[in-house]
Design a protein around this motif. Structure first.
Motif, mmCIF file in Angstrom:
data_model
loop_
_atom_site.group_PDB
_atom_site.id
_atom_site.type_symbol
_atom_site.label_atom_id
_atom_site.label_comp_id
_atom_site.label_asym_id
_atom_site.label_seq_id
_atom_site.Cartn_x
_atom_site.Cartn_y
_atom_site.Cartn_z
ATOM 1 N N GLY A 1 1.021 -1.295 -0.181
ATOM 2 C CA GLY A 1 -0.277 -0.176 0.206
ATOM 3 C C GLY A 1 0.327 1.047 0.654
ATOM 4 N N THR A 2 2.552 0.969 -0.929
ATOM 5 C CA THR A 2 2.568 2.727 -0.829
ATOM 6 C C THR A 2 3.199 3.327 -2.281
ATOM 7 O OG1 THR A 2 4.954 3.012 -0.238
ATOM 8 C CG2 THR A 2 4.999 0.549 -0.376
ATOM 9 N N ALA A 3 3.798 3.846 -2.445
ATOM 10 C CA ALA A 3 3.827 4.675 -3.348
ATOM 11 C C ALA A 3 5.841 5.093 -3.942
ATOM 12 C CB ALA A 3 3.132 6.281 -3.344
ATOM 13 N N PRO A 4 5.862 4.770 -4.444
ATOM 14 C CA PRO A 4 7.030 5.264 -5.524
ATOM 15 C C PRO A 4 7.739 6.516 -5.189
ATOM 16 C CG PRO A 4 6.018 5.484 -6.867
ATOM 17 C CD PRO A 4 5.113 4.676 -6.314
ATOM 18 N N ARG A 5 8.919 7.002 -4.852
ATOM 19 C CA ARG A 5 9.376 8.379 -5.211
ATOM 20 C C ARG A 5 8.030 9.146 -6.884
ATOM 21 N NH1 ARG A 5 13.287 10.707 -2.799
ATOM 22 N NH2 ARG A 5 14.058 9.120 -2.141
ATOM 23 N N GLY A 6 7.349 10.033 -6.526
ATOM 24 C CA GLY A 6 6.815 10.849 -7.401
ATOM 25 C C GLY A 6 5.203 10.528 -7.675
ATOM 26 N N GLY A 7 5.013 9.631 -7.190
ATOM 27 C CA GLY A 7 4.371 8.761 -6.927
ATOM 28 C C GLY A 7 2.732 8.937 -6.455
ATOM 29 N N GLU A 8 1.645 8.787 -6.672
ATOM 30 C CA GLU A 8 0.332 9.057 -6.765
ATOM 31 C C GLU A 8 -0.329 9.285 -5.440
ATOM 32 O OE1 GLU A 8 -4.151 9.470 -9.131
ATOM 33 O OE2 GLU A 8 -2.382 7.919 -8.997
ATOM 34 N N GLN A 9 -0.799 10.028 -5.005
ATOM 35 C CA GLN A 9 -0.734 10.309 -3.758
ATOM 36 C C GLN A 9 -2.092 11.454 -3.816
ATOM 37 O OE1 GLN A 9 -1.187 12.492 -0.963
ATOM 38 N NE2 GLN A 9 0.270 14.151 -1.856
ATOM 39 N N HIS A 10 -2.997 11.056 -2.499
ATOM 40 C CA HIS A 10 -4.328 11.574 -1.856
ATOM 41 C C HIS A 10 -4.675 12.036 -1.082
ATOM 42 C CE1 HIS A 10 -5.423 11.237 -6.277
ATOM 43 N NE2 HIS A 10 -5.024 9.981 -6.118
ATOM 44 N N LEU A 11 -3.484 11.614 0.243
ATOM 45 C CA LEU A 11 -3.226 11.599 1.606
ATOM 46 C C LEU A 11 -5.431 13.197 2.260
ATOM 47 C CD1 LEU A 11 -2.402 10.256 3.648
ATOM 48 C CD2 LEU A 11 -0.721 11.926 4.505
ATOM 49 N N MET A 12 -4.502 13.992 1.975
ATOM 50 C CA MET A 12 -5.199 14.901 2.810
ATOM 51 C C MET A 12 -6.688 14.840 2.361
ATOM 52 S SD MET A 12 -2.427 16.127 4.423
ATOM 53 C CE MET A 12 -3.498 17.052 5.475
ATOM 54 N N ALA A 13 -7.141 14.565 1.410
ATOM 55 C CA ALA A 13 -8.058 14.684 1.003
ATOM 56 C C ALA A 13 -8.923 13.040 1.388
ATOM 57 C CB ALA A 13 -8.863 14.678 -0.613
ATOM 58 N N VAL A 14 -7.934 12.536 1.656
ATOM 59 C CA VAL A 14 -9.243 11.166 2.019
ATOM 60 C C VAL A 14 -8.933 11.161 3.241
ATOM 61 C CG1 VAL A 14 -8.517 8.465 2.208
ATOM 62 C CG2 VAL A 14 -7.953 9.682 0.087
ATOM 63 N N LEU A 15 -8.116 11.905 4.430
ATOM 64 C CA LEU A 15 -7.888 12.163 5.195
ATOM 65 C C LEU A 15 -9.167 12.698 5.863
ATOM 66 C CD1 LEU A 15 -4.319 12.462 6.895
ATOM 67 C CD2 LEU A 15 -6.191 10.473 7.040
ATOM 68 N N GLN A 16 -9.337 14.032 5.259
ATOM 69 C CA GLN A 16 -10.121 14.315 5.465
ATOM 70 C C GLN A 16 -12.057 13.764 5.457
ATOM 71 O OE1 GLN A 16 -10.495 18.292 3.592
ATOM 72 N NE2 GLN A 16 -12.088 19.209 4.262
ATOM 73 N N ALA A 17 -12.099 13.285 4.239
ATOM 74 C CA ALA A 17 -12.998 12.313 4.554
ATOM 75 C C ALA A 17 -13.746 11.251 5.438
ATOM 76 C CB ALA A 17 -13.117 11.574 2.860
ATOM 77 N N ALA A 18 -12.418 11.306 5.439
ATOM 78 C CA ALA A 18 -12.650 9.551 6.650
ATOM 79 C C ALA A 18 -12.445 10.128 7.973
ATOM 80 C CB ALA A 18 -11.391 9.006 6.869
ATOM 81 N N PHE A 19 -12.303 11.317 8.576
ATOM 82 C CA PHE A 19 -12.469 12.049 9.838
ATOM 83 C C PHE A 19 -13.966 12.850 9.659
ATOM 84 C CE2 PHE A 19 -7.762 10.991 10.335
ATOM 85 C CZ PHE A 19 -7.893 10.439 11.545
ATOM 86 N N SER A 20 -14.262 13.084 8.734
ATOM 87 C CA SER A 20 -16.371 13.647 8.797
ATOM 88 C C SER A 20 -17.110 12.648 8.754
ATOM 89 C CB SER A 20 -15.697 14.855 7.186
ATOM 90 O OG SER A 20 -14.409 15.770 7.182
ATOM 91 N N ASP A 21 -17.111 11.462 8.838
ATOM 92 C CA ASP A 21 -17.451 10.316 8.162
ATOM 93 C C ASP A 21 -18.531 9.767 9.911
ATOM 94 O OD1 ASP A 21 -18.983 7.943 7.280
ATOM 95 O OD2 ASP A 21 -17.808 6.459 7.003
#
Length: 291
Positions: A142-162
């Motif tokens: 469940g990881t990414a290479p250097r320069g990989g795609e991530q949506h950390l902040m958007a997904v975290l915000q949605a999860a903590f708003s659930d």
């Protein structure tokens, strides 16, 4: 370098066999006191686990750790500034890797296998790049290479708003399907099985720098995948087919760029795919790690 052990640490493996019952030990290195637990047989190349964003020792799934420890020595630890470890949490993967190397060598280990999950997978890649001889095999989950795609902040915000989620890890790690949610609830229950001597939960002093580290890692473009191509170790790349935080195309990119990689994607699963399918993952991982 010094390792501190209590009387509880001197118990036999039979008494100290699981993540839930293992005593928390400490080892000093480069001014940091690292907290860790060790389970499994005494002999063999240890499998060192590198944890995800905000996670501590008790955030690991006992079904995964104990399953791996049936055949391998397994070491779980808090990197600098996390949980019961001292020091300051770095805001970059390179420093996290240096601290992890300090921990490993402070235990007197000269060769290990690494299992890195999420942010820990980035750290594992960096360790393999800069300290190649220390690593035998890699499992990147469940990881990414250097320069990989991530949506950390958007997904975290949605999860903590659930408001309907009993724990933000449920929407973060699992999909909305009935089967995935059920597996997620079972995972959450397992992570709470340890009652005494639980690790310290992460606060802003950990999550802030770790978020910056992961975002910076993915922002550092490497279109030729020079970093990945420098890793020659046998590698098992594992992902969830519906991972919203670090999408599965990262896993495919790593598989394609690395010279000695295998790829496993689990169906109907999110960021916590190995926690949704712990028995299958343990079987896959142990088969890969066998010499």
């Amino acid at each position: 370098m010094r390792e501190d052990m209590t009387r509880a640490d001197l118990r036999t493996r039979k008494e100290d066999v699981t993540l839930q019952t293992a005593s928390t030990r400490y080892v000093d290195g480069d001014g940091i006191r690292f907290a860790y637990r060790r389970v499994g047989p005494e002999n063999g190349i240890p499998l060192v686990l590198l944890q995800h964003f905000s996670g501590n020792i008790d955030a690991w799934d006992p079904a995964v750790v104990n399953g791996l420890a049936n055949e391998r020595p397994v070491i779980v630890f808090d990197n600098a500034g996390v949980g019961r470890s001292t020091g300051q949490t770095p805001d970059n993967v390179e420093a996290m890797a240096r601290d992890a190397i300090t921990f490993i060598t402070s235990l007197g280990l000269t060769q290990v296998d690494l299992l890195g999950f999420s942010l820990g997978g980035c750290v594992a890649q960096q360790i393999a790049s800069v300290q190649s001889g220390l690593v035998r095999k890699l499992i990147l989950v469940g990881t990414a290479p250097r320069g990989g795609e991530q949506h950390l902040m958007a997904v975290l915000q949605a999860a903590f708003s659930d408001a309907g989620a009993p724990d933000p890890r449920l929407p973060l790690f699992f999909t909305s399907s009935v089967n995935s949610k059920s597996a997620g609830l079972a995972f959450l229950k397992r992570t709470k099985e340890r009652i005494e001597d639980r690790d310290i939960e992460s606060g802003p002093a950990v999550t802030g720098p770790q978020a910056r580290a992961l975002i910076s890692w993915c922002a550092a473009l490497d279109p030729e995948h020079i970093s990945l191509r420098s890793i020659s170790h046998p590698t098992l790349v594992v992902g969830g087919g519906a991972d919203a935080m670090l999408p599965a195309n990262n896993a495919y990119t790593m598989f394609k760029a690395m010279m000695n990689a295998q790829l496993v994607l689990y169906p109907d699963s999110g960021h916590g795919a190995i926690f949704q399918y712990p028995e299958i993952f343990v079987s896959n991982a142990l088969s890969f790690l066998k010499v």
